[in-house]
Write an enzyme that holds these catalytic residues in place. Structure first.
Site, PDB file in Angstrom:
ATOM      1  N   GLU A 188      -3.908   1.805  -2.987  1.00 29.28           N
ATOM      2  CA  GLU A 188      -3.965   3.247  -2.708  1.00 29.28           C
ATOM      3  C   GLU A 188      -3.027   4.025  -3.627  1.00 29.28           C
ATOM      4  O   GLU A 188      -2.160   4.759  -3.175  1.00 29.28           O
ATOM      5  CB  GLU A 188      -3.671   3.543  -1.228  1.00 29.28           C
ATOM      6  CG  GLU A 188      -4.936   3.775  -0.438  1.00 29.28           C
ATOM      7  CD  GLU A 188      -4.702   4.490   0.886  1.00 29.28           C
ATOM      8  OE1 GLU A 188      -5.281   5.594   1.063  1.00 29.28           O
ATOM      9  OE2 GLU A 188      -3.971   3.972   1.737  1.00 29.28           O
TER      10      GLU A 188
ATOM     11  N   ASN B 102      -0.077   4.493  -0.360  1.00 20.52           N
ATOM     12  CA  ASN B 102      -0.671   5.724   0.172  1.00 20.52           C
ATOM     13  C   ASN B 102      -0.328   6.911  -0.729  1.00 20.52           C
ATOM     14  O   ASN B 102       0.096   7.972  -0.261  1.00 20.52           O
ATOM     15  CB  ASN B 102      -0.198   5.966   1.605  1.00 20.52           C
ATOM     16  CG  ASN B 102      -1.015   7.034   2.309  1.00 20.52           C
ATOM     17  OD1 ASN B 102      -2.100   7.398   1.866  1.00 20.52           O
ATOM     18  ND2 ASN B 102      -0.499   7.543   3.418  1.00 20.52           N
TER      19      ASN B 102
ATOM     20  N   ASN C 244       0.882  -1.171   0.000  1.00 25.15           N
ATOM     21  CA  ASN C 244       0.000   0.000   0.000  1.00 25.15           C
ATOM     22  C   ASN C 244       0.918   1.219   0.000  1.00 25.15           C
ATOM     23  O   ASN C 244       1.666   1.448   0.949  1.00 25.15           O
ATOM     24  CB  ASN C 244      -0.896   0.002   1.243  1.00 25.15           C
ATOM     25  CG  ASN C 244      -1.815   1.207   1.289  1.00 25.15           C
ATOM     26  OD1 ASN C 244      -1.405   2.328   1.017  1.00 25.15           O
ATOM     27  ND2 ASN C 244      -3.070   0.987   1.663  1.00 25.15           N
TER      28      ASN C 244
ATOM     29  N   HIS D  83       2.744   2.177   5.130  1.00 27.75           N
ATOM     30  CA  HIS D  83       2.815   0.716   5.067  1.00 27.75           C
ATOM     31  C   HIS D  83       4.206   0.299   4.598  1.00 27.75           C
ATOM     32  O   HIS D  83       4.925   1.091   3.970  1.00 27.75           O
ATOM     33  CB  HIS D  83       1.793   0.161   4.069  1.00 27.75           C
ATOM     34  CG  HIS D  83       0.368   0.312   4.485  1.00 27.75           C
ATOM     35  ND1 HIS D  83      -0.415  -0.749   4.904  1.00 27.75           N
ATOM     36  CD2 HIS D  83      -0.442   1.400   4.527  1.00 27.75           C
ATOM     37  CE1 HIS D  83      -1.631  -0.324   5.184  1.00 27.75           C
ATOM     38  NE2 HIS D  83      -1.675   0.983   4.961  1.00 27.75           N
TER      39      HIS D  83
ATOM     40  N   ASP E  21      -3.976  -4.772   1.157  1.00 23.79           N
ATOM     41  CA  ASP E  21      -4.265  -4.177   2.451  1.00 23.79           C
ATOM     42  C   ASP E  21      -5.680  -4.594   2.830  1.00 23.79           C
ATOM     43  O   ASP E  21      -6.662  -4.063   2.313  1.00 23.79           O
ATOM     44  CB  ASP E  21      -4.149  -2.652   2.342  1.00 23.79           C
ATOM     45  CG  ASP E  21      -4.493  -1.941   3.639  1.00 23.79           C
ATOM     46  OD1 ASP E  21      -4.746  -2.629   4.643  1.00 23.79           O
ATOM     47  OD2 ASP E  21      -4.508  -0.697   3.644  1.00 23.79           O
TER      48      ASP E  21
END
Length: 255
Positions: A35, A9, A7, A246, A148
């Site tokens: 993400e 982000n 992930n 993450h 995730d």
């Protein structure tokens, strides 16, 4: 075969932090990303289409939100963007690539931490997803569902489990759902096949000194059908650099 799930982000932010430089040094056959927080039209820079990979993106309709990606060295026989449920697909949460006898999914499960409405959506998805997973289990293909999952399964999977039992990601209903996933539904937590140690986390809050103190949660999984259990060779969590909140999860399979 090595599979990485991460992930990021925000894929553009992770690129600036060196994710793609690191990825080029790995030997990954498949990379699952969650993400992305970008539209594919915003990812025209070659860095987002790394050499040697066939690259696929499934965006959320809302700009700067959610989104998943999958990179594969071998061209998949088929790529499926979305699970067929409009409320899920509009948020870009499911991307599947099919390779012969093994199908690989990049999944981004909802987070319910922002409020009751999002937690309700998460529960609704879980209610629909379990029967879907059971159907996959009955099929002839093996699955590796990377991503995730936004749930820490057991007390060993987060640092402060006692104080987080009423928090999204470690609610009793969520843990019971994972019990079913890794129990009657028949799926396997690939990481735990080879690593039973405590303090193996993949996510840390940006608040306080969670990263420095390793006050984390294990939210990222590679969930596999039981036919692949004996194919898991090793697993690691990469923490030498930080690309997002993450950490990448790397698992090697004898495939």
């Amino acid at each position: 075969m090595q599979i990485i799930t991460a992930n990021l982000n925000g894929i553009r932010a992770a690129a600036k932090k060196g994710f793609f430089t690191w990825l080029a040094q790995q030997n990954a056959d498949v990379v699952c990303i969650q993400e992305t927080k970008a539209q594919e039209s915003q990812l025209i820079d070659p860095i987002f289409h790394p050499g040697g990979y066939h690259c696929y993106y499934h965006d959320a309709e809302k700009k700067g939100y959610s989104g998943v990606a999958l990179y594969a060295r071998q061209k998949p026989e088929k790529v499926i963007k979305g699970i067929g449920w409009s409320e899920i697909d509009s948020e870009g949460r499911y991307l599947e690539a099919r390779f012969g006898s093994v199908n690989i999914v990049s999944l981004y499960m909802h987070s319910g931490s922002s409020g009751v409405e999002r937690q309700t959506l998460k529960f609704d998805f879980m209610d629909k997803f379990m029967p879907y997973l059971r159907e996959l289990q009955q099929g002839s293909k093996d699955y590796i569902i990377c991503g995730d999952w936004n749930i820490a399964h057991k007390a060993i999977d987060l640092k402060n489990w006692r104080s987080n039992q009423k928090r999204s990601g470690f609610l009793p209903e969520e843990r019971a759902w994972m019990d079913e996933l890794f129990g009657p539904a028949g799926f396997v937590d690939a990481f735990r096949v080879v690593n039973q140690e405590a303090e193996q986390y993949t996510w840390w809050s940006n608040r306080g000194r969670a990263w420095d103190n390793n006050t984390g949660w294990r939210l990222d999984y590679q969930v596999i059908t039981p036919g692949l259990k004996d194919k898991v060779l090793g697993a690691s969590i990469y923490k030498d650099e930080r690309f997002s909140d993450h950490a990448p999860l790397l698992i090697d399979y004898a495939l």
